[in-house]
Design a protein around this motif. Structure first.
Motif, PDB file in Angstrom:
ATOM      1  N   LEU A 218       0.872  -1.169   0.000  1.00  9.05           N
ATOM      2  CA  LEU A 218       0.000   0.000   0.000  1.00  9.05           C
ATOM      3  C   LEU A 218       0.911   1.221   0.000  1.00  9.05           C
ATOM      4  CD1 LEU A 218      -3.046   0.815   0.314  1.00  9.05           C
ATOM      5  CD2 LEU A 218      -2.635   0.945   2.775  1.00  9.05           C
ATOM      6  N   ILE A 224      -0.004   2.823   7.685  1.00 10.48           N
ATOM      7  CA  ILE A 224       0.598   3.068   8.997  1.00 10.48           C
ATOM      8  C   ILE A 224       1.767   2.092   9.127  1.00 10.48           C
ATOM      9  CG2 ILE A 224       0.181   3.069  11.498  1.00 10.48           C
ATOM     10  CD1 ILE A 224      -1.798   4.936  10.248  1.00 10.48           C
ATOM     11  N   TYR A 261     -11.486  -4.656  11.206  1.00 12.15           N
ATOM     12  CA  TYR A 261     -10.837  -3.680  10.327  1.00 12.15           C
ATOM     13  C   TYR A 261      -9.680  -2.941  11.009  1.00 12.15           C
ATOM     14  CZ  TYR A 261     -11.236  -1.727   5.627  1.00 12.15           C
ATOM     15  OH  TYR A 261     -11.027  -1.442   4.310  1.00 12.15           O
ATOM     16  N   SER A 265      -5.852  -9.389  10.271  1.00 15.78           N
ATOM     17  CA  SER A 265      -5.533 -10.329   9.183  1.00 15.78           C
ATOM     18  C   SER A 265      -4.286  -9.873   8.422  1.00 15.78           C
ATOM     19  CB  SER A 265      -6.710 -10.448   8.211  1.00 15.78           C
ATOM     20  OG  SER A 265      -7.818 -10.996   8.884  1.00 15.78           O
ATOM     21  N   ASP A 356     -11.280 -15.417  10.165  1.00 13.55           N
ATOM     22  CA  ASP A 356     -11.992 -15.114   8.916  1.00 13.55           C
ATOM     23  C   ASP A 356     -12.147 -16.351   8.038  1.00 13.55           C
ATOM     24  OD1 ASP A 356     -11.855 -12.512   9.753  1.00 13.55           O
ATOM     25  OD2 ASP A 356     -10.481 -11.822   8.189  1.00 13.55           O
TER      26      ASP A 356
HETATM   27  P1  ADP Z   1      -9.110  -7.149  10.426  1.00  6.69           P
HETATM   28  O1  ADP Z   1      -8.597  -8.504  10.101  1.00  6.69           O
HETATM   29  O2  ADP Z   1      -8.703  -6.681  11.783  1.00  6.69           O
HETATM   30  O3  ADP Z   1     -10.591  -7.024  10.252  1.00  6.69           O
HETATM   31  P2  ADP Z   1      -7.603  -6.276   8.102  1.00  6.69           P
HETATM   32  O4  ADP Z   1      -6.258  -6.755   8.413  1.00  6.69           O
HETATM   33  O5  ADP Z   1      -8.404  -7.035   7.108  1.00  6.69           O
HETATM   34  O6  ADP Z   1      -8.467  -6.087   9.428  1.00  6.69           O
HETATM   35  O7  ADP Z   1      -7.441  -4.775   7.633  1.00  6.69           O
HETATM   36  C1  ADP Z   1      -8.551  -3.959   7.276  1.00  6.69           C
HETATM   37  C2  ADP Z   1      -8.120  -2.976   6.177  1.00  6.69           C
HETATM   38  O8  ADP Z   1      -7.117  -2.102   6.669  1.00  6.69           O
HETATM   39  C3  ADP Z   1      -7.529  -3.635   4.948  1.00  6.69           C
HETATM   40  O9  ADP Z   1      -8.036  -2.981   3.806  1.00  6.69           O
HETATM   41  C4  ADP Z   1      -6.036  -3.414   5.089  1.00  6.69           C
HETATM   42  O10 ADP Z   1      -5.397  -3.353   3.844  1.00  6.69           O
HETATM   43  C5  ADP Z   1      -5.969  -2.100   5.810  1.00  6.69           C
HETATM   44  N1  ADP Z   1      -4.754  -2.020   6.641  1.00  6.69           N
HETATM   45  C6  ADP Z   1      -4.229  -2.996   7.408  1.00  6.69           C
HETATM   46  N2  ADP Z   1      -3.114  -2.587   8.022  1.00  6.69           N
HETATM   47  C7  ADP Z   1      -2.913  -1.312   7.637  1.00  6.69           C
HETATM   48  C8  ADP Z   1      -1.910  -0.340   7.931  1.00  6.69           C
HETATM   49  N3  ADP Z   1      -0.884  -0.623   8.716  1.00  6.69           N
HETATM   50  N4  ADP Z   1      -2.034   0.871   7.342  1.00  6.69           N
HETATM   51  C9  ADP Z   1      -3.072   1.153   6.536  1.00  6.69           C
HETATM   52  N5  ADP Z   1      -4.033   0.277   6.221  1.00  6.69           N
HETATM   53  C10 ADP Z   1      -3.976  -0.935   6.767  1.00  6.69           C
END
Ligand code: ADP
Ligand code: MG
Length: 573
Positions: A218, A224, A261, A265, A356
């Motif tokens: 990304l 972050i 979110y 994951s 998930d």
């Molecule tokens: P969870 O499993 O806790 O529900 P995810 O890992 O699927 O969350 O992340 C949710 C969203 O946030 C995804 O679109 C992911 O790409 C984004 N994301 C994860 N880590 C970061 C980060 N460090 N900085 C910006 N976006 C992030």
């Protein structure tokens, strides 16, 4: 060997003729900067790249790369990986691409993605650099286009080679960084066991990916950076990069919790792919994981062959025993149990699981459910009752994303909470919560855990020939292996990253099927082929020396083999 100019006269003589006349190009040609070997030419312009075999060989002295590019195994792999990337990029820069029917006009090589891998597309020894690639000989319908072919051979190909295989035209600092990054990551991974860690994620890493279908990082502005919680910080000194600090995930049972979110994951995915070395700029260059770590998940509908899932599931309706469980259509929970058992069978020592993609009834069975549905009527021993025993009895650690059930607080060693993509160590808090809020659960499934029994596979039904008698081991994408008349779905094997790995696995299965007998276990067969590959190289898998094989682990090989519906096994009790 013919002079390179011979190609021009041959091409002129076959202009406008039927595509079949291209066969007259077979042979080896000497260009001042390289040797071109054309050993197989497809019969029509639509034929896929693997049906053509083209190879260029460059003399290492002439290419001018420093000899330390190949001074050890890992540097050599990274060097070859770099050249493959340069070749791939230069194909796009110097070749005009598709011109005519089908693949006419294309020059390309197997595409390397985010991982630095051992591949057969570029092979290096002390004397030569050999690149195996694809040329789509040009035609309009089936009529040979000699003009385009001459441009490809006399302008485009030499430019690609000059700009990707000659040191003078490359950014050597960039190459060195590539090699040193791989060397550092490998060093870091080798430190894990000694420090009782299953994974390390460096501060400053970028874990999120560009999208669900794009594994590049990304963009920095939107991401972050990873920062480690103080209590979990570990530091190392890397041979090239120097000191580095990050989060060490210890052996044992680790939970990743946090709201939806918040990045759970994404963290686990970085851990999961930390079994590979990543290219500079990937963001996960210094996120490394124990080589025995395997991501497992539910995958309903898959086939299972004589797998011992009795540690997880017993007394299924209509089944005599789950010590040798076979089905054409596994449920969520039985597929997950089988996947875990099969990975343990070939030596996995870290399980990575994400709620998930887990079967809910495989993971949890809470107090209320225990009261309503008697254990006698529930075949599944929930993973919450197994996870601790896997570690205490068998040294198998688990890293589990579990935002949905606090029942796991009683059986874990470490709890990482993700909040707005930032991890914190909440182990103490979680243990306090557990103490103040007893679940009232009864432990189920016994106090010891038996590892799954080994199996002996049979080659009886394994056949690489399809219904028309053609030998077919191929892949259309990363998610499917075509083996004879069978199409094996391996989309749940998330640690497969390239289609070339799937193809190499197909070849490996063909090899081990020839070694199958009535006494050799899956574990022995798979270990033997991996040992042979590490000694002799991946070319062992295909004597035609193709450029479309990439290195895989024993776990992904076992994963694909176990998903073959033509597999038959005997269980060794
Ligand atoms: P969870 O499993 O806790 O529900 P995810 O890992 O699927 O969350 O992340 C949710 C969203 O946030 C995804 O679109 C992911 O790409 C984004 N994301 C994860 N880590 C970061 C980060 N460090 N900085 C910006 N976006 C992030
Ligand atoms: Mg998630």
């Amino acid at each position: 060997m013919k002079p390179f100019d011979t190609l021009r006269s041959v091409l002129q003589s076959i202009d406008g003729k039927d595509y079949g006349a291209y066969q007259s190009l077979l042979g080896t040609y000497r260009h001042p900067a390289f040797e071109l070997r054309i050993t197989q030419i497809p019969k029509d312009p639509y034929a896929p790249p693997h049906t053509g075999m083209y190879c260029v060989v460059v003399n290492r002295d002439q290419a001018g790369f420093p000899s330390d590019c190949t001074s050890n195994r890992i540097r050599s792999i990274a060097f070859r990986d770099y050249l493959a990337r340069m070749f791939f990029e230069n194909c796009h820069v110097h070749c005009k691409g598709r011109r005519g029917t089908g693949n006419s006009g294309v020059i390309t090589i197997a595409e390397p993605l985010q991982e630095i891998l051992d591949r057969t597309s570029v092979v290096v020894n002390d004397v030569t650099i050999e690149v195996r690639f694809f040329i789509g000989l040009p035609a309009t319908k089936r009529s040979i286009r000699s003009d385009i072919a001459q441009t490809m051979f006399f302008e485009e190909l030499p430019a690609i080679i000059q700009n990707s295989l000659y040191a003078a035209n490359l950014d050597l600092a960039d190459l060195q960084k590539h090699i040193e990054t791989a060397e550092d990551a490998e060093f870091l991974r080798n430190q894990l066991a000694e420090h009782n860690l299953v994974s390390f994620l460096a501060d400053g890493s970028i874990l999120p990916r560009a999208s669900g279908v794009d594994p590049s990082p990304l963009k920095r502005d939107n991401a972050i950076c990873f920062t480690s919680p103080e209590t979990m910080q570990v530091s190392f000194t890397l041979p090239n990069h120097g000191p580095i600090t990050g989060m060490g995930i210890p052996t044992g049972v680790t939970l990743i919790v946090g709201g939806g979110y918040h990045g759970k994951s994404t963290l686990l995915d970085a851990v999961s792919l930390g079994v590979y070395n990543h290219i500079p700029g990937d963001g996960r260059e210094f996120c490394v994981t124990s080589p025995g770590a395997v991501k497992v998940r539910a995958f309903s509908g898959r086939s299972v062959r004589s797998t011992d899932i009795s540690a997880f599931i017993n007394n299924i309706p209509g089944e005599s025993s789950t010590e040798s469980f076979t089905t054409e259509n596994a449920s969520g929970s039985t597929s997950q149990a089988a996947s875990i058992a099969e990975m343990i069978e070939v030596g996995a020592d870290v399980l990575l699981m994400d709620e998930d993609t887990c079967a809910a009834n495989f993971m949890i069975r809470d107090r209320r459910m225990q009261q309503l549905v008697a254990k006698a009527n529930e075949p599944i021993t929930a993973f919450v009752d197994v996870i601790r025993l896997l570690y205490t009895d068998h040294n198998i650690s688990t890293v589990l994303v579990m935002g949905g059930s606090g029942d796991y607080f009683d059986v874990c060693d470490t709890v990482i909470q993700m909040t707005n993509y930032v991890p914190s160590d909440v182990t103490t808090e979680a243990k306090e919560v557990a103490q103040n809020n007893p679940t009232g659960r009864l432990q189920e499934g016994g106090h010891t855990l038996k590892l799954p029994s080994l199996r002996i596979p049979s080659a009886e039904n394994i056949n690489p020939h399809n219904e028309y008698g053609g030998f077919r081991i191929n892949t259309s994408d990363r998610e499917h292996l075509i083996f004879g008349s069978e199409k094996i779905n391996c989309s749940d094997l998330e640690q497969l990253v390239e289609p070339e790995q799937v193809k190499a696995i197909g070849r490996a299965i063909f090899h081990i099927s020839e070694a199958m007998n009535s006494s050799t276990s899956i574990q022995e067969l798979l270990n033997a082929i991996l040992k042979d590959i590490s000694e002799s190289g991946l070319d062992l898998l295909d004597q035609r020396f193709t450029g479309d094989l990439s290195k895989f682990r024993i776990f992904e090989l076992a994963g694909v083999l176990n998903r073959m519906r033509s597999l038959k096994c005997n269980t060794l009790f």
